[in-house]
Design a protein around this motif. Structure first.
Motif, PDB file in Angstrom:
ATOM      1  N   LEU A  43       8.862 -11.198 -11.774  1.00  8.28           N
ATOM      2  CA  LEU A  43       8.226 -11.129 -10.453  1.00  8.28           C
ATOM      3  C   LEU A  43       7.816 -12.533 -10.015  1.00  8.28           C
ATOM      4  O   LEU A  43       6.986 -13.180 -10.668  1.00  8.28           O
ATOM      5  CB  LEU A  43       7.004 -10.207 -10.506  1.00  8.28           C
ATOM      6  CG  LEU A  43       6.204 -10.087  -9.212  1.00  8.28           C
ATOM      7  CD1 LEU A  43       7.052  -9.460  -8.102  1.00  8.28           C
ATOM      8  CD2 LEU A  43       4.930  -9.269  -9.432  1.00  8.28           C
ATOM      9  N   PHE A  44       8.387 -12.978  -8.894  1.00  9.53           N
ATOM     10  CA  PHE A  44       8.098 -14.325  -8.388  1.00  9.53           C
ATOM     11  C   PHE A  44       7.051 -14.299  -7.275  1.00  9.53           C
ATOM     12  O   PHE A  44       6.187 -15.175  -7.225  1.00  9.53           O
ATOM     13  CB  PHE A  44       9.375 -14.980  -7.875  1.00  9.53           C
ATOM     14  CG  PHE A  44      10.504 -14.982  -8.869  1.00  9.53           C
ATOM     15  CD1 PHE A  44      10.259 -15.156 -10.230  1.00  9.53           C
ATOM     16  CD2 PHE A  44      11.817 -14.789  -8.466  1.00  9.53           C
ATOM     17  CE1 PHE A  44      11.297 -15.153 -11.153  1.00  9.53           C
ATOM     18  CE2 PHE A  44      12.857 -14.784  -9.368  1.00  9.53           C
ATOM     19  CZ  PHE A  44      12.603 -14.959 -10.724  1.00  9.53           C
ATOM     20  N   GLU A  45       7.128 -13.331  -6.384  1.00 11.60           N
ATOM     21  CA  GLU A  45       6.182 -13.230  -5.272  1.00 11.60           C
ATOM     22  C   GLU A  45       5.883 -11.756  -5.010  1.00 11.60           C
ATOM     23  O   GLU A  45       6.764 -10.904  -5.164  1.00 11.60           O
ATOM     24  CB  GLU A  45       6.746 -13.860  -3.993  1.00 11.60           C
ATOM     25  CG  GLU A  45       7.046 -15.344  -4.087  1.00 11.60           C
ATOM     26  CD  GLU A  45       7.714 -15.869  -2.817  1.00 11.60           C
ATOM     27  OE1 GLU A  45       7.727 -15.129  -1.792  1.00 11.60           O
ATOM     28  OE2 GLU A  45       8.235 -17.009  -2.833  1.00 11.60           O
ATOM     29  N   LEU A  46       4.636 -11.460  -4.604  1.00  8.69           N
ATOM     30  CA  LEU A  46       4.245 -10.103  -4.227  1.00  8.69           C
ATOM     31  C   LEU A  46       3.129 -10.200  -3.190  1.00  8.69           C
ATOM     32  O   LEU A  46       2.131 -10.901  -3.414  1.00  8.69           O
ATOM     33  CB  LEU A  46       3.763  -9.317  -5.452  1.00  8.69           C
ATOM     34  CG  LEU A  46       3.274  -7.887  -5.202  1.00  8.69           C
ATOM     35  CD1 LEU A  46       4.397  -7.006  -4.665  1.00  8.69           C
ATOM     36  CD2 LEU A  46       2.685  -7.289  -6.487  1.00  8.69           C
ATOM     37  N   GLU A  47       3.295  -9.549  -2.055  1.00  4.37           N
ATOM     38  CA  GLU A  47       2.257  -9.593  -1.023  1.00  4.37           C
ATOM     39  C   GLU A  47       2.186  -8.264  -0.273  1.00  4.37           C
ATOM     40  O   GLU A  47       3.167  -7.516  -0.201  1.00  4.37           O
ATOM     41  CB  GLU A  47       2.493 -10.735  -0.043  1.00  4.37           C
ATOM     42  CG  GLU A  47       3.713 -10.575   0.839  1.00  4.37           C
ATOM     43  CD  GLU A  47       3.775 -11.636   1.936  1.00  4.37           C
ATOM     44  OE1 GLU A  47       2.710 -11.978   2.489  1.00  4.37           O
ATOM     45  OE2 GLU A  47       4.896 -12.080   2.248  1.00  4.37           O
ATOM     46  N   LEU A  48       1.003  -8.009   0.276  1.00  2.00           N
ATOM     47  CA  LEU A  48       0.762  -6.818   1.086  1.00  2.00           C
ATOM     48  C   LEU A  48       1.091  -7.146   2.535  1.00  2.00           C
ATOM     49  O   LEU A  48       0.558  -8.103   3.099  1.00  2.00           O
ATOM     50  CB  LEU A  48      -0.699  -6.384   0.955  1.00  2.00           C
ATOM     51  CG  LEU A  48      -1.149  -5.202   1.820  1.00  2.00           C
ATOM     52  CD1 LEU A  48      -0.447  -3.920   1.392  1.00  2.00           C
ATOM     53  CD2 LEU A  48      -2.672  -5.041   1.728  1.00  2.00           C
ATOM     54  N   ILE A  49       1.969  -6.346   3.151  1.00  2.00           N
ATOM     55  CA  ILE A  49       2.339  -6.575   4.554  1.00  2.00           C
ATOM     56  C   ILE A  49       1.448  -5.755   5.477  1.00  2.00           C
ATOM     57  O   ILE A  49       0.858  -6.276   6.418  1.00  2.00           O
ATOM     58  CB  ILE A  49       3.823  -6.221   4.794  1.00  2.00           C
ATOM     59  CG1 ILE A  49       4.723  -7.077   3.896  1.00  2.00           C
ATOM     60  CG2 ILE A  49       4.195  -6.408   6.255  1.00  2.00           C
ATOM     61  CD1 ILE A  49       4.632  -8.562   4.136  1.00  2.00           C
ATOM     62  N   THR A  50       1.323  -4.472   5.202  1.00  2.00           N
ATOM     63  CA  THR A  50       0.489  -3.611   6.045  1.00  2.00           C
ATOM     64  C   THR A  50       0.142  -2.344   5.274  1.00  2.00           C
ATOM     65  O   THR A  50       0.769  -2.023   4.251  1.00  2.00           O
ATOM     66  CB  THR A  50       1.211  -3.239   7.354  1.00  2.00           C
ATOM     67  OG1 THR A  50       0.312  -2.502   8.194  1.00  2.00           O
ATOM     68  CG2 THR A  50       2.434  -2.380   7.083  1.00  2.00           C
ATOM     69  N   THR A  51      -0.867  -1.628   5.754  1.00  2.00           N
ATOM     70  CA  THR A  51      -1.245  -0.342   5.162  1.00  2.00           C
ATOM     71  C   THR A  51      -1.325   0.710   6.254  1.00  2.00           C
ATOM     72  O   THR A  51      -1.468   0.386   7.437  1.00  2.00           O
ATOM     73  CB  THR A  51      -2.610  -0.416   4.451  1.00  2.00           C
ATOM     74  OG1 THR A  51      -3.619  -0.742   5.412  1.00  2.00           O
ATOM     75  CG2 THR A  51      -2.584  -1.449   3.334  1.00  2.00           C
ATOM     76  N   HIS A  52      -1.218   1.974   5.852  1.00  2.00           N
ATOM     77  CA  HIS A  52      -1.424   3.084   6.780  1.00  2.00           C
ATOM     78  C   HIS A  52      -2.034   4.233   6.004  1.00  2.00           C
ATOM     79  O   HIS A  52      -1.640   4.518   4.878  1.00  2.00           O
ATOM     80  CB  HIS A  52      -0.110   3.508   7.448  1.00  2.00           C
ATOM     81  CG  HIS A  52       0.975   3.869   6.483  1.00  2.00           C
ATOM     82  ND1 HIS A  52       1.836   2.928   5.952  1.00  2.00           N
ATOM     83  CD2 HIS A  52       1.325   5.067   5.942  1.00  2.00           C
ATOM     84  CE1 HIS A  52       2.678   3.528   5.131  1.00  2.00           C
ATOM     85  NE2 HIS A  52       2.390   4.820   5.103  1.00  2.00           N
ATOM     86  N   TYR A  74       8.248  -8.147  -1.979  1.00  2.00           N
ATOM     87  CA  TYR A  74       8.275  -8.857  -3.256  1.00  2.00           C
ATOM     88  C   TYR A  74       9.580  -9.612  -3.405  1.00  2.00           C
ATOM     89  O   TYR A  74      10.621  -9.223  -2.855  1.00  2.00           O
ATOM     90  CB  TYR A  74       8.043  -7.907  -4.430  1.00  2.00           C
ATOM     91  CG  TYR A  74       9.247  -7.146  -4.923  1.00  2.00           C
ATOM     92  CD1 TYR A  74      10.085  -7.676  -5.904  1.00  2.00           C
ATOM     93  CD2 TYR A  74       9.541  -5.873  -4.442  1.00  2.00           C
ATOM     94  CE1 TYR A  74      11.184  -6.974  -6.380  1.00  2.00           C
ATOM     95  CE2 TYR A  74      10.633  -5.154  -4.910  1.00  2.00           C
ATOM     96  CZ  TYR A  74      11.456  -5.708  -5.879  1.00  2.00           C
ATOM     97  OH  TYR A  74      12.542  -5.030  -6.345  1.00  2.00           O
ATOM     98  N   LEU A  75       9.518 -10.698  -4.129  1.00  2.00           N
ATOM     99  CA  LEU A  75      10.698 -11.478  -4.505  1.00  2.00           C
ATOM    100  C   LEU A  75      10.788 -11.423  -6.017  1.00  2.00           C
ATOM    101  O   LEU A  75       9.832 -11.802  -6.731  1.00  2.00           O
ATOM    102  CB  LEU A  75      10.556 -12.929  -4.039  1.00  2.00           C
ATOM    103  CG  LEU A  75      11.744 -13.861  -4.340  1.00  2.00           C
ATOM    104  CD1 LEU A  75      12.961 -13.448  -3.521  1.00  2.00           C
ATOM    105  CD2 LEU A  75      11.389 -15.319  -4.057  1.00  2.00           C
ATOM    106  N   GLY A  76      11.918 -10.912  -6.509  1.00  2.00           N
ATOM    107  CA  GLY A  76      12.061 -10.733  -7.951  1.00  2.00           C
ATOM    108  C   GLY A  76      13.413 -11.169  -8.445  1.00  2.00           C
ATOM    109  O   GLY A  76      14.347 -11.410  -7.676  1.00  2.00           O
ATOM    110  N   SER A  77      13.494 -11.286  -9.752  1.00  2.00           N
ATOM    111  CA  SER A  77      14.748 -11.697 -10.396  1.00  2.00           C
ATOM    112  C   SER A  77      15.863 -10.718 -10.056  1.00  2.00           C
ATOM    113  O   SER A  77      15.660  -9.498 -10.014  1.00  2.00           O
ATOM    114  CB  SER A  77      14.546 -11.768 -11.909  1.00  2.00           C
ATOM    115  OG  SER A  77      15.764 -12.050 -12.557  1.00  2.00           O
TER     116      SER A  77
END
Length: 891
Positions: free
Chosen positions: A828-837, A849-852
């Motif tokens: 796992l290189f990057e992980l972020e929250l974009i939005t919630t509902h 997320y950006l992953g291998s």
């Protein structure tokens, strides 16, 4: 109103692309502009139905009629069937997604005796009453059947259909459509409409007929004919071009009919009797259809179809012309089972390509005596010549069809199958060549209506004994694979296929007990149990026992011949063998004059001629093929059915040479594309096939690999999970000549489905790594649902906990079955929250997320992000949607 299929056709359904109705060359006409709306309903899974030539032809013809619309439906898989029932959703047509109840008329193909249970399953899924009696009240569509089984003996199925279409449908169905349109405009009642339909030659309306005490079927009203005519049409190859599915089908190729009908006169063969006269298609029409069809579809294989392709005298010329025209396209020609006596170097030269196709012959019987009884018209010398020609031309494996249980058969004839195969192996042997292998299918003979053997009786106990006898004989023969058809199903086919109206309740009860997909191996046990119980409950088990034991036999009992018999089976023994001298005194039983349940179907074949030909069989007398010899006086030729049409063959063109794959690579173009909408449900392998066909249609100069099986150099960077959408896929094309990037993009875009958009095309150095080997990472947007309410702060906290950890282990099973622990956090290189509902019961979020994502399999999949969330949150999550944004390539 369209069915909300997006909730039904989901990635958890097996091959969801079956149900999309978005194939290339599908014809979607405006619903509101159609006066009559048809559904051609094929009672088999999509892979079988969508590649059926008759289905494609009638679909194209009906949609060519003004004011007529034709959609399609297929038997859904068990998973979708369960979903339809659970959600109380009716079965729908694949193109319009409308319930079958909304259409005016449903046409089922009935080409197999036990196939009616699948039809009942489809009617039930559609919410349509099963019998015509139950449909007299209410605004239900008309239900009809066509096909070989429906034409030969519709009586066991008459409870379920409003009418039966007999024979060829190309002209008949448009006529039905006109009557329906006029009747709908005049607001005729259902009964009045059916009376009008009954006036069309070829339309049989069972409710206007009844069964007499002697078993015959007679009209109940004066307005309908006493006998219903089988329709005959001239094949039009242009209508064979259509429906290029995105999933791999049973016949995944272009199929063009070259000859309809067969006059060989094999006495067991129902199709040969029901399709007379024989009608050749003009060679130029065949060539035009193949050339246009290959361009329109992009297939790399085509098949020429006929009951006996080898009897189409223009076959070598047509095949060579097409092979020459398409020699640079890596095209393969295949043929169905063909006459071994007509197989020669000319036919061998046109078959296959770089992918040599399989070869199938049908000797049917192992001795000359039996082949004469069935009027096969094949000698041992012709059989050897054909097989040896194929072997010398490179075929090391050949499929052969034989039958057991034929009238007049002795054990010596059964053993003759093994002796003949062994003899062929001995004759096709050379130190410089691989020995020939045979794949044998041994089927059980079942008598069919409208054939000279329609009065014969079979015995399942004899089938079992003869199968055992053959297995013993083949134990000492190497290089042979032996396949037997199931005895139980053969008996059921015979029992239903030659039955009368009393069997309608049996068919229905068998369906209720679970019969269905009876021709599929995995369903045989369940099907047999269901049919057996249904027969017993109907009080007809006594009749079925006669099928099991054999009621009677037209042929005298003979002493079995020695197993030492020669392949031709003509050696003398102390027992009487059925020869012309010994059988001439055998009298046909009086029961041949009794009415049969199908006598009211006028196929053109005179019943008197069938009895005469049965006498010929008793005498082992051959009747020549009337297409090439004198008239056999069967009764078909005339104003109602036409005459044989045999076209003189053109000269065979000079062979222009085999396909030589162009392996030259002068340019590599890299394409970034998306996979949106319905195309998300198309698998990776199906996407590869799609690109192959697209470049053929677009005429793009793609290079080929070398070797025995050249394939186009098209390489998709990474497989996308089924059901996932994307706007960041990559595919490489290697070309044999330079192309302008914009021109390439234009040609490619024109042939691709709209749900596969092209975003960018750029030229890449040929020495640079291919995208498939240069990929290092992938970026995803995933929609995740928590089973309990969660605030945005909680979601952010979970993400930060994952980021703070240095290790989160996952147990992974390798391809070899071994398990190993991997650290997902390293991938796992990057992980972020974009939005919630949020909803009152649960909470959802969209995460990026950006992953291998590496070619060696070191990848981070979306479901593994859920696993990490569950580890840190101590709660369960559901993955709702996957969107791949981009693939990252290394330098």
């Amino acid at each position: 109103m369209a069915v909300a299929v997006e909730k039904l056709i989901t990635p958890d359904i097996l091959k969801p692309a079956r149900y999309l109705g978005n194939e290339r060359l599908a014809i979607q006409k405006p619903w509101e502009k159609a006066a009559i709306r048809w559904v051609l309903t094929y009672p088999e899974v999509y892979e079988v139905g969508a590649s059926n030539l008759g289905h494609i032809i009638l679909y194209n013809i009906l949609n060519a009629q003004p004011g007529q619309l034709c959609d399609r439906a297929y038997l859904p898989g068990s998973d979708l069937s369960a979903k339809l029932r659970t959600t109380n959703t009716p079965l729908f047509a694949v193109e319009s997604k409308r319930s079958l109840l909304e259409f005016d008329i449903l046409g089922f193909s009935l080409s197999y005796e036990l196939g009616a249970t699948n039809i009942l399953e489809m009617l039930d899924l559609a919410g349509i009453p099963l019998t015509w009696q139950e449909r007299t009240e209410g605004n239900y569509p008309l239900i009809f059947a066509g096909g070989q089984t429906a034409t030969s003996n519709p009586e066991p199925y008459t409870d379920f259909f409003d009418f039966i279409a007999l024979g060829d449908g190309e002209e008949l169905l448009p006529e039905i459509g006109l009557v329906l349109s006029e009747g709908k405009q005049a607001r005729l009642s259902r009964k009045q409409l059916l009376l009008d339909l009954a006036q069309i030659p070829g339309v049989y309306v069972p409710q206007f007929y009844g069964k007499a005490e002697d078993g015959s079927v007679h009209p109940l009203v004066p307005e309908v004919p006493k006998r219903i005519l089988r329709r005959v049409a001239t094949p039009i190859p242009a209508y064979s071009i259509g429906l290029v599915p995105y999933v791999e089908t049973v016949h995944d190729r272009l199929t063009i009919e070259i000859r309809r009908g067969c006059t060989r006169g094999c006495r067991f063969c129902q199709p040969g009797m029901l399709t007379r006269p024989a009608r050749d298609v003009a060679p130029e029409k065949v060539v035009e259809a193949i050339t246009a069809g290959m361009q329109a579809t992009g297939y790399n294989e085509f098949s020429l179809l006929s009951l006996s392709c080898s009897d189409y005298l223009s076959l070598p010329a047509v095949g060579m012309e097409i092979k020459n025209r398409l020699k640079n396209e890596n095209i393969t020609l295949t043929l169905p089972s063909q006459r071994v006596d007509r197989f020669d170097e000319n036919i061998a030269n046109i078959l296959g390509g770089t992918r040599q196709s399989g070869l199938t012959f049908a000797p049917e019987a192992g001795t000359q005596r039996m082949r004469d009884i069935v009027n096969k018209g094949l000698t041992n010398e012709e059989l050897l010549r054909g097989v040896k020609t194929a072997w010398e031309k490179g075929w090391d494996k050949i499929k052969l069809y034989f039958m057991i249980g034929l009238p007049g058969e002795t054990d010596a004839d059964v053993i003759g199958i093994a002796e003949t195969v062994s003899w062929l192996q001995r004759e096709c042997r050379d130190k410089s060549r691989r020995p020939i292998n045979f794949n044998l299918t041994i089927s059980n003979f079942t008598p069919k209506p409208h054939t000279p053997f329609q009065w014969h009786s079979v015995s399942t106990s004899e089938f079992a004994r003869k199968q055992k006898l053959l297995r013993q004989e083949f134990r000492r023969i190497k290089g042979v694979k032996l396949n037997f058809t199931d005895i139980r199903i053969s008996a059921m086919e015979d029992f239903i296929g030659r039955g009368d109206r009393s069997l309608g309740k049996v068919v229905r009860r068998a369906w209720e007990l679970g019969a269905g997909m009876d021709s599929w191996y995995e369903s045989i046990d369940q099907a047999f149990a269901a049919w057996g119980t249904a027969i017993t409950e109907a009080g007809l088990d006594w009749k079925y026992r006669q099928v099991e034991k054999g009621e009677w036999n037209l042929f005298p009992t003979v002493k079995e011949k020695s197993s030492e018999a020669e392949p031709d089976g003509e050696d003398e023994t102390d027992g009487e063998v059925l020869s012309s001298s010994s059988a001439s005194s055998v009298a046909l039983p009086l029961s041949l004059d009794l009415p049969l349940p199908w006598d009211h179907i006028d196929t053109g074949i005179d019943k008197k001629w069938l009895k005469e030909d049965l006498q010929n069989a008793l005498e082992a007398a051959i009747v020549p093929d009337c297409s090439f010899d004198g008239c056999s006086h069967c009764g078909v030729c005339g104003t109602d059915f036409g005459h044989n049409i045999v076209i003189e063959p053109p000269t065979v063109p000079e062979f222009a040479g085999e396909f030589v794959p162009n392996t030259t690579k002068v340019q590599r173009l890299r394409v970034w594309f998306g996979k949106q909408g319905d195309m998300a449900l198309v698998s990776h392998l199906d996407l590869l096939r799609l690109f192959d066909r697209v470049v053929r249609r677009a005429g793009l100069p793609v290079a080929f690999t070398g070797g025995f099986h050249p394939s186009p150099r098209i390489s998709i960077a990474n497989a996308l999970a089924l059901g996932a959408t994307s706007n960041g896929e990559i595919v490489d094309f290697e070309l044999t000549q330079l192309m302008d990037v914009d021109t390439f993009c234009e040609h490619l875009t024109r042939e691709l489905p709209t749900d596969i958009p092209i975003y960018n095309v750029m030229e890449v150095d040929l020495k640079a790594p291919a995208a498939a080997s240069a990929i290092v990472a992938a970026e995803y947007l995933i929609t995740v649902l928590a089973n309990e309410a969660a605030t945005p702060a909680q979601w952010q906290n979970w993400i930060e906990q994952i980021q703070a950890r240095s290790e989160i282990t996952w147990e992974q099973t390798t391809k070899s079955g071994k398990t190993q622990l991997v650290n997902l956090r390293d991938r796992l290189f990057e992980l972020e929250l974009i939005t919630t509902h949020d909803t009152p019961t649960d909470s959802g979020a969209i995460l990026r997320y950006l992953g291998s994502c590496r070619p060696d399999g070191v990848s981070l999949r979306p479901e593994q992000i859920l696993f990490m969330l569950e580890i840190v949150a101590g709660a369960e999550f559901i993955l709702l949607q996957i969107q791949r944004n981009r693939l990252v390539l290394g330098i």
